[in-house]
Design a protein around this motif. Structure first.
Motif, PDB file in Angstrom:
ATOM      1  N   GLU A 269       0.817  -1.209   0.000  1.00 57.82           N
ATOM      2  CA  GLU A 269       0.000   0.000   0.000  1.00 57.82           C
ATOM      3  C   GLU A 269       0.852   1.261   0.000  1.00 57.82           C
ATOM      4  O   GLU A 269       0.334   2.367   0.090  1.00 57.82           O
ATOM      5  CB  GLU A 269      -0.931  -0.016   1.216  1.00 57.82           C
ATOM      6  CG  GLU A 269      -1.934  -1.171   1.184  1.00 57.82           C
ATOM      7  CD  GLU A 269      -2.900  -1.129   2.346  1.00 57.82           C
ATOM      8  OE1 GLU A 269      -2.753  -0.226   3.200  1.00 57.82           O
ATOM      9  OE2 GLU A 269      -3.793  -1.984   2.402  1.00 57.82           O
ATOM     10  N   ASN A 270       2.157   1.091  -0.114  1.00 64.02           N
ATOM     11  CA  ASN A 270       3.067   2.228  -0.188  1.00 64.02           C
ATOM     12  C   ASN A 270       2.876   2.945  -1.528  1.00 64.02           C
ATOM     13  O   ASN A 270       2.760   2.294  -2.570  1.00 64.02           O
ATOM     14  CB  ASN A 270       4.510   1.722  -0.065  1.00 64.02           C
ATOM     15  CG  ASN A 270       5.521   2.839   0.076  1.00 64.02           C
ATOM     16  OD1 ASN A 270       5.584   3.746  -0.747  1.00 64.02           O
ATOM     17  ND2 ASN A 270       6.326   2.761   1.122  1.00 64.02           N
ATOM     18  N   PRO A 271       2.826   4.279  -1.542  1.00 59.98           N
ATOM     19  CA  PRO A 271       2.652   4.998  -2.815  1.00 59.98           C
ATOM     20  C   PRO A 271       3.776   4.762  -3.810  1.00 59.98           C
ATOM     21  O   PRO A 271       3.611   5.009  -5.009  1.00 59.98           O
ATOM     22  CB  PRO A 271       2.584   6.470  -2.385  1.00 59.98           C
ATOM     23  CG  PRO A 271       3.224   6.513  -1.036  1.00 59.98           C
ATOM     24  CD  PRO A 271       2.892   5.203  -0.400  1.00 59.98           C
ATOM     25  N   HIS A 272       4.916   4.274  -3.323  1.00 58.28           N
ATOM     26  CA  HIS A 272       6.046   4.003  -4.209  1.00 58.28           C
ATOM     27  C   HIS A 272       6.170   2.518  -4.548  1.00 58.28           C
ATOM     28  O   HIS A 272       7.186   2.095  -5.105  1.00 58.28           O
ATOM     29  CB  HIS A 272       7.342   4.500  -3.574  1.00 58.28           C
ATOM     30  CG  HIS A 272       7.341   5.969  -3.283  1.00 58.28           C
ATOM     31  ND1 HIS A 272       7.372   6.930  -4.277  1.00 58.28           N
ATOM     32  CD2 HIS A 272       7.277   6.649  -2.106  1.00 58.28           C
ATOM     33  CE1 HIS A 272       7.344   8.130  -3.735  1.00 58.28           C
ATOM     34  NE2 HIS A 272       7.288   7.995  -2.419  1.00 58.28           N
ATOM     35  N   ALA A 273       5.156   1.744  -4.224  1.00 56.97           N
ATOM     36  CA  ALA A 273       5.147   0.323  -4.574  1.00 56.97           C
ATOM     37  C   ALA A 273       5.009   0.173  -6.090  1.00 56.97           C
ATOM     38  O   ALA A 273       4.679   1.138  -6.797  1.00 56.97           O
ATOM     39  CB  ALA A 273       3.994  -0.372  -3.854  1.00 56.97           C
ATOM     40  N   PRO A 274       5.263  -1.018  -6.614  1.00 55.82           N
ATOM     41  CA  PRO A 274       5.109  -1.219  -8.059  1.00 55.82           C
ATOM     42  C   PRO A 274       3.709  -0.863  -8.542  1.00 55.82           C
ATOM     43  O   PRO A 274       2.734  -0.971  -7.793  1.00 55.82           O
ATOM     44  CB  PRO A 274       5.374  -2.724  -8.226  1.00 55.82           C
ATOM     45  CG  PRO A 274       6.214  -3.092  -7.058  1.00 55.82           C
ATOM     46  CD  PRO A 274       5.741  -2.235  -5.931  1.00 55.82           C
ATOM     47  N   ARG A 275       3.627  -0.462  -9.785  1.00 57.60           N
ATOM     48  CA  ARG A 275       2.336  -0.187 -10.409  1.00 57.60           C
ATOM     49  C   ARG A 275       2.053  -1.268 -11.444  1.00 57.60           C
ATOM     50  O   ARG A 275       2.930  -1.618 -12.236  1.00 57.60           O
ATOM     51  CB  ARG A 275       2.329   1.199 -11.042  1.00 57.60           C
ATOM     52  CG  ARG A 275       2.542   2.303 -10.004  1.00 57.60           C
ATOM     53  CD  ARG A 275       2.181   3.666 -10.526  1.00 57.60           C
ATOM     54  NE  ARG A 275       2.428   4.698  -9.525  1.00 57.60           N
ATOM     55  CZ  ARG A 275       2.112   5.977  -9.678  1.00 57.60           C
ATOM     56  NH1 ARG A 275       1.530   6.381 -10.808  1.00 57.60           N
ATOM     57  NH2 ARG A 275       2.369   6.856  -8.724  1.00 57.60           N
ATOM     58  N   VAL A 276       0.843  -1.772 -11.401  1.00 57.02           N
ATOM     59  CA  VAL A 276       0.433  -2.850 -12.297  1.00 57.02           C
ATOM     60  C   VAL A 276      -0.663  -2.333 -13.214  1.00 57.02           C
ATOM     61  O   VAL A 276      -1.551  -1.584 -12.782  1.00 57.02           O
ATOM     62  CB  VAL A 276      -0.057  -4.073 -11.493  1.00 57.02           C
ATOM     63  CG1 VAL A 276      -0.536  -5.176 -12.425  1.00 57.02           C
ATOM     64  CG2 VAL A 276       1.064  -4.591 -10.595  1.00 57.02           C
ATOM     65  N   PHE A 277      -0.599  -2.752 -14.472  1.00 63.54           N
ATOM     66  CA  PHE A 277      -1.540  -2.260 -15.477  1.00 63.54           C
ATOM     67  C   PHE A 277      -2.139  -3.424 -16.260  1.00 63.54           C
ATOM     68  O   PHE A 277      -1.501  -4.457 -16.455  1.00 63.54           O
ATOM     69  CB  PHE A 277      -0.833  -1.305 -16.446  1.00 63.54           C
ATOM     70  CG  PHE A 277      -0.224  -0.105 -15.780  1.00 63.54           C
ATOM     71  CD1 PHE A 277      -0.918   1.092 -15.696  1.00 63.54           C
ATOM     72  CD2 PHE A 277       1.051  -0.177 -15.224  1.00 63.54           C
ATOM     73  CE1 PHE A 277      -0.357   2.201 -15.075  1.00 63.54           C
ATOM     74  CE2 PHE A 277       1.625   0.921 -14.604  1.00 63.54           C
ATOM     75  CZ  PHE A 277       0.915   2.112 -14.526  1.00 63.54           C
ATOM     76  N   GLU A 278      -3.361  -3.218 -16.685  1.00 60.89           N
ATOM     77  CA  GLU A 278      -4.040  -4.187 -17.539  1.00 60.89           C
ATOM     78  C   GLU A 278      -4.703  -3.429 -18.681  1.00 60.89           C
ATOM     79  O   GLU A 278      -5.565  -2.585 -18.454  1.00 60.89           O
ATOM     80  CB  GLU A 278      -5.092  -4.964 -16.743  1.00 60.89           C
ATOM     81  CG  GLU A 278      -5.755  -6.066 -17.542  1.00 60.89           C
ATOM     82  CD  GLU A 278      -6.672  -6.919 -16.689  1.00 60.89           C
ATOM     83  OE1 GLU A 278      -7.647  -7.465 -17.241  1.00 60.89           O
ATOM     84  OE2 GLU A 278      -6.415  -7.033 -15.468  1.00 60.89           O
ATOM     85  N   LYS A 279      -4.226  -3.687 -19.896  1.00 60.43           N
ATOM     86  CA  LYS A 279      -4.709  -2.987 -21.086  1.00 60.43           C
ATOM     87  C   LYS A 279      -4.585  -1.470 -20.928  1.00 60.43           C
ATOM     88  O   LYS A 279      -5.475  -0.713 -21.318  1.00 60.43           O
ATOM     89  CB  LYS A 279      -6.152  -3.378 -21.388  1.00 60.43           C
ATOM     90  CG  LYS A 279      -6.321  -4.852 -21.720  1.00 60.43           C
ATOM     91  CD  LYS A 279      -7.766  -5.200 -22.020  1.00 60.43           C
ATOM     92  CE  LYS A 279      -7.910  -6.678 -22.355  1.00 60.43           C
ATOM     93  NZ  LYS A 279      -9.325  -7.048 -22.634  1.00 60.43           N
TER      94      LYS A 279
END
Length: 203
Positions: free
Chosen positions: A124-134
């Motif tokens: 839940e850290n704002p600098h955690a990885p970002r995941v995307f779908e389409k």
């Protein structure tokens, strides 16, 4: 404004089927939003994992970035771009960036590696990885629920241990006795139980 320069990595190539790259020597003040803007110029909707590790004490990135693309062709063109061999490079990337194939490949393994390395609280850290779908950002916990299994976390935990042992050996620090497999699996099970509980809560 853009710039082009010799990367010095022109002899490197990605393995067939590779989808993840690692960037080094990023400008320390480069923000994740700016980095995503650069990715979207050439590969919109073609990446699903972006991680720019952050130094909390110094309030800046640690000059690294990890990107997993949805297909090997996108990864190949990105690799060439960050080598400076295709389009002129965005000036925001600075003049010292280096690119290589990432050790961890694929969305699921990258997520598992982050859990094994950082634990569940950092999700839940704002600098955690970002995941995307389409091309659309998705919740990190939901992504972990969909893509990560206990076996993957166990595999990632072994990789984390191997990396830490290699670093300790390189630094000539005394190596601690490796934990027995049973202890490792207990830790993995505890992490997965917490993950399942969190996912159940948000579900």
């Amino acid at each position: 404004m853009r710039m082009s320069f010799d990367q010095g990595d022109h002899g490197q190539q990605l393995d067939d089927g590779a989808t993840a790259i690692m960037l080094r020597r990023l400008p320390s003040k480069l923000m994740i939003e700016s980095f995503l803007d650069i990715l979207n110029q050439f590969w919109p909707g073609r990446y699903n994992f972006v991680y720019v590790p952050h130094d909390k004490s110094r309030q800046r990135n640690v000059a690294l970035a990890f990107v997993n693309f949805t297909d090997s062709e996108a990864a190949r063109t990105a690799f060439a771009y960050f080598q400076g061999r295709s389009h002129p490079m965005d000036v925001r990337l600075g003049s010292h960036i280096r690119v290589s194939q990432a050790d961890v490949q694929g969305l699921n393994l990258n997520l598992a590696y982050f859990i094994a390395r950082s634990g569940l609280t950092d999700m839940e850290n704002p600098h955690a990885p970002r995941v995307f779908e389409k091309g659309r950002r998705v919740n990190l916990l939901e992504a972990a629920k969909k893509h990560v299994t206990m076996q993957l976390v166990a595999q990632a935990s072994q990789h984390v241990k191997a990396v830490d042992d290699a670093r300790a050996k390189q630094a000539a620090r005394p190596r601690r006795d490796p934990p027995i497999l049973t202890s490792m699996m207990v830790i993995v099970v505890m992490k997965m139980e917490k993950l399942v509980k969190l996912m159940t809560t948000i579900g």
